[in-house]
Each structure stands twice: as C-alpha cells, then as structure tokens.
Scaffold this motif. Structure first.
Motif, mmCIF file in Angstrom:
data_model
loop_
_atom_site.group_PDB
_atom_site.id
_atom_site.type_symbol
_atom_site.label_atom_id
_atom_site.label_comp_id
_atom_site.label_asym_id
_atom_site.label_seq_id
_atom_site.Cartn_x
_atom_site.Cartn_y
_atom_site.Cartn_z
ATOM 1 N N THR A 1 0.832 -1.193 0.000
ATOM 2 C CA THR A 1 0.000 0.000 0.000
ATOM 3 C C THR A 1 0.872 1.251 0.000
ATOM 4 O OG1 THR A 1 -0.134 0.037 2.431
ATOM 5 C CG2 THR A 1 -1.873 -1.144 1.248
ATOM 6 N N ARG B 1 -3.777 4.846 3.367
ATOM 7 C CA ARG B 1 -3.057 4.251 2.231
ATOM 8 C C ARG B 1 -4.010 3.416 1.405
ATOM 9 N NH1 ARG B 1 0.678 2.349 6.495
ATOM 10 N NH2 ARG B 1 2.421 3.824 6.709
ATOM 11 N N GLY C 1 -3.834 0.298 -1.918
ATOM 12 C CA GLY C 1 -2.915 -0.587 -2.636
ATOM 13 C C GLY C 1 -3.589 -1.876 -3.054
#
Length: 232
Positions: free
Chosen positions: A42, A225, A227
């Motif tokens: 991430t 974050r 990802g």
C-alpha cells in the motif's frame, strides 16, 4: 452364521473409517482454505509520503488473524521552523538556504479481526497491536555541514482495512488508522567546521524538550493508504 456376523462388523468398521477419513480430509481442507496467506503493498500518507509491505494470516483462530508490516515514510518537513536551540530559529537558516529532510521506518505486529462483507465484494477487518519506529531528521547547511537527529521508539497502533476483489486472488485494499509512539532518547550527530560531534539526550535530560520540539516525529501519526493484496 459367525462368518456373516464377522463380515457385517468388518463392513461397518470400513464404513465408519471411510466417514472418519472424509471428515478429517474436509477439516484439513477447510483449515487450509481459512488460513490463506495475504501479501499486500500500500502507499499513501502517514506524516509524509508513505508505503507499507505487509503479510496477513487471517482466521488463525476463528475470525482472529495476525498481520506483520514494515512501513517507510519520507518527509521534507522534519525540523520545526520556530525551534531555537541557542542560535536563532531554524526558519532563519532556511531563508539563507538550509534544507531539511526526514524519514521513518515502522515495524508493526497486529492482531486482526475479520468483520466479513459490509457490501457485496467488500470485505473488512479491524486490527491493533505493537509498533517499533526508527526516526531520523537532518538539517543540511551545505558544504557538508549537517546535523542529524535520530530516535527509536515503541508504540501502539490500530486501524481498519477494507478490500475489494478485483479478479482471482487479487484485491484492492484501503487502510486507515493511527499510531502512537512513546517519548525516547534522542541522538544528535553534527558535521561542523571544527569536526564531527555527537550528543545523546535521555527523556529526563534538562535539554530534552528543546530537541524534542525541534525534531519532528510522531507522537500520534494518522495514516491513509491504498494498494493491492494477493492471497496465496
């Protein structure tokens, strides 16, 4: 008659054995399925531009799992502009051309709890656990004249993660949370015109607060974050 009874007993035993083997096989298969390992990556914000690699073993005991991660953050805001340790505020040196840079490496070990799907295809979990951070900040005045502060600290953290299946074993991941780090010893190393110097300031040192205020690092750090993760 005895032969018929013996054959009946053997047939019953064989049937029970086959059923037991099927049950064991099913249990093992289910355990393997529940305990797939997830590898994730991430990136986003955590006091600066930040990325994390993590490994997650979900459902180790029911919905409870374990996640281990390593995150790295880079920031250009590492020194408090208004801080003055006896030679004027750092902002004056920035005006004259000084620069600053900082970094943080955080290792996390978390327990996780799966909450299941909150919407079709969107799986969620919460997590919390221990943190260990290595923090660094550098004042650079040019001509190889620098001062670097460093500190290692333990902390605690918690957050929530949501994932959306993209295809096969690949999922999109979103991660939000916060970490808190306890105060710890600060090391200062300088390259000066007179040569290198080094000092250490423990939390009880009379000068600790001066350098604690100058050296920007968490206390409390919020993160966000996004990802991907892959399940093996």
């Amino acid at each position: 008659m005895k032969n018929i009874i013996a054959l009946t007993i053997l047939a019953a035993a064989a049937t029970a054995g086959a059923q037991t083997l099927d049950s064991v096989t099913t249990a093992v298969t289910n355990t393997i399925t529940r305990n797939n390992i997830e590898l994730g990556l991430t990136g986003g914000y955590a006091g600066g531009l930040s990325g994390e690699v993590f490994v997650h073993a979900p459902n180790v005991i029911g919905p409870v799992g374990v996640k281990v991660g390593v995150a790295y953050t880079r920031t250009s805001d590492a020194i408090t502009d208004s801080s003055d340790i006896g030679a004027g505020p750092f902002s004056g040196y920035k005006t004259a051309g000084a620069t600053e840079r900082g970094s943080a490496t955080v290792v996390s070990v978390d327990g996780t709890y799966g909450l299941g799907e909150v919407a079709p295809g969107i799986d969620t979990m919460v997590y919390g656990g221990a943190r260990y951070g290595k923090f660094s900040a550098t004042e650079d005045y040019g001509s190889n004249l620098t001062t670097t502060y460093s500190s290692n600290a333990f902390g605690l953290g918690a957050g929530a993660m949501a994932s959306y299946a993209l295809s096969g074993n690949l999922s999109l991941v979103g991660d939000v949370g916060a970490d808190y780090f306890f105060k710890s010893t600060i090391d200062r190393k300088s390259n000066t015109a007179a040569g290198p110097t080094s000092d250490t300031y423990a939390t009880e040192d009379v000068n600790y607060n001066d350098f604690n205020n100058r050296f920007i690092r968490p206390g409390t750090s919020f993160k966000a974050r996004v990802g991907i993760k892959y399940m093996f």
